[in-house]
Design an enzyme around this catalytic site. Structure first.
Site, short mmCIF file in Angstrom:
data_model
loop_
_atom_site.label_atom_id
_atom_site.label_comp_id
_atom_site.label_asym_id
_atom_site.label_seq_id
_atom_site.Cartn_x
_atom_site.Cartn_y
_atom_site.Cartn_z
N HIS A 44 32.26 20.48 -59.92
CA HIS A 44 31.59 20.88 -58.67
C HIS A 44 32.42 21.82 -57.80
O HIS A 44 32.06 22.04 -56.64
CB HIS A 44 31.21 19.64 -57.86
CG HIS A 44 30.05 18.89 -58.43
ND1 HIS A 44 28.82 19.46 -58.64
CD2 HIS A 44 29.94 17.59 -58.84
CE1 HIS A 44 27.99 18.56 -59.14
NE2 HIS A 44 28.64 17.42 -59.28
N ARG A 69 37.73 16.19 -63.97
CA ARG A 69 36.29 16.01 -64.19
C ARG A 69 35.77 17.28 -64.82
O ARG A 69 35.75 18.34 -64.19
CB ARG A 69 35.54 15.70 -62.89
CG ARG A 69 34.03 15.55 -63.13
CD ARG A 69 33.31 14.78 -62.07
NE ARG A 69 33.24 15.48 -60.79
CZ ARG A 69 32.59 15.03 -59.72
NH1 ARG A 69 31.94 13.86 -59.79
NH2 ARG A 69 32.59 15.71 -58.60
N ASP A 83 44.52 19.57 -73.70
CA ASP A 83 45.55 20.45 -74.24
C ASP A 83 46.43 21.01 -73.12
O ASP A 83 47.61 21.31 -73.34
CB ASP A 83 44.93 21.60 -75.03
CG ASP A 83 44.41 21.18 -76.39
OD1 ASP A 83 44.70 20.05 -76.82
OD2 ASP A 83 43.69 21.98 -77.02
N GLU A 147 25.62 7.72 -63.42
CA GLU A 147 25.07 8.18 -62.15
C GLU A 147 23.59 8.51 -62.21
O GLU A 147 23.07 9.27 -61.40
CB GLU A 147 25.85 9.41 -61.68
CG GLU A 147 26.00 10.50 -62.72
CD GLU A 147 26.94 11.61 -62.30
OE1 GLU A 147 27.17 11.80 -61.09
OE2 GLU A 147 27.46 12.32 -63.20
N ASP A 173 24.60 10.81 -56.86
CA ASP A 173 23.56 11.14 -57.83
C ASP A 173 22.74 9.91 -58.21
O ASP A 173 21.53 10.02 -58.44
CB ASP A 173 24.19 11.76 -59.08
CG ASP A 173 24.59 13.20 -58.87
OD1 ASP A 173 23.82 13.94 -58.22
OD2 ASP A 173 25.65 13.60 -59.34
#
Length: 256
Positions: A44, A69, A83, A147, A173
């Site tokens: 986001h 996230r 990685d 969510e 959400d």
């Protein structure tokens, strides 16, 4: 930082925040504030893939675990942040056991999963691949975000998926998905959160949740939730600036 996953599994109280400001200075400020971990929000926030490695590196300087996230379920996104040296991933919008299993496969190396071997920062750019392979499955945190109404309905099957460490609840959400917005929907939303929490705990999972403030942390901790993401760096910046601007203005007005 190798104990971070174990602390999650032990359900030790862990306090973190979302990092949305795409600059290492912001990461360092948050890290020095005393959080247990931070979560770089690639979903986001306006953070590029190229920037994530610098942000993880800034957290590493202060020995604060940084998870990311990711934007979705793509294995390539999960591999990219791991990685780069992330301590784990938070995978959003997991609504089925199949999606949870796919997250496990993307996060873990064989024989548990299908993550590919790459010469990234986590493996010292290829110089320590065997060392990294030997410890990655045991140390990396996999958190999946429940969510949606579908996720709520499937929580029993989702929580049963081996390899998932944290069931993270996204109340925002979730409230939209189950039609529990605003004060009138609080009881329904709280009931859904309790259902997810109790089911996940019964399956042996750590449970996490997003909270915009600390006002009800004690209540949710008593219910078994131990992994918290409080607001974000941008939210804390705005709130602190607003509070101090009002205080300064009041003091000035008081001198007139």
């Amino acid at each position: 930082m190798s104990s971070f996953r174990q602390r999650c599994l032990d359900r030790a109280p862990l306090i973190g925040t979302f990092s949305a400001i795409p600059h290492p200075v912001a990461i360092e400020v948050v890290a020095m504030a005393g959080v247990d971990f931070l979560c770089i929000d690639w979903e986001h926030s306006q953070i590029s893939r190229e920037r994530i490695e610098d942000l993880i590196r800034a957290a590493d300087v202060h020995r604060v675990p940084a998870i990311v996230r990711v934007p979705g379920h793509a294995p390539e996104s999960i591999a990219a942040v791991l990685d780069a040296g992330a301590a784990g991933v938070l995978v959003p919008r997991v609504s089925t056991a199949a999606q949870a299993q796919a997250a496990v496969m993307a996060t873990r190396y064989p024989p548990i999963g299908e993550r590919g071997v790459g010469p990234g920062r986590a493996a010292a750019y290829g110089y320590r691949i065997p060392d990294y392979l030997a410890k990655a499955n045991a140390q990396l945190v996999l958190a999946i975000q429940v969510e949606t109404a579908e996720g709520l309905a499937n929580i029993g099957e989702i929580a049963a998926v081996e390899g998932v460490d944290v069931i993270f609840i996204g109340p925002g959400d979730l409230s939209v998905s189950i039609d529990a917005l605003g004060p009138e929907g609080k009881e329904k939303l709280d009931g859904a959160i309790r259902t997810i929490t109790q089911t996940a705990l019964a399956a042996g999972r750590c449970v996490g949740i997003f909270r915009p403030s600390t006002s009800d942390i004690a209540t949710w901790f008593a219910s078994g939730i131990s992994f918290y993401l409080l607001a974000s760096d941008t939210m804390f910046l705005g709130a602190a600036m607003a509070e101090n601007a009002v205080a300064a203005r009041n003091l000035c007005n008081g001198q007139r």
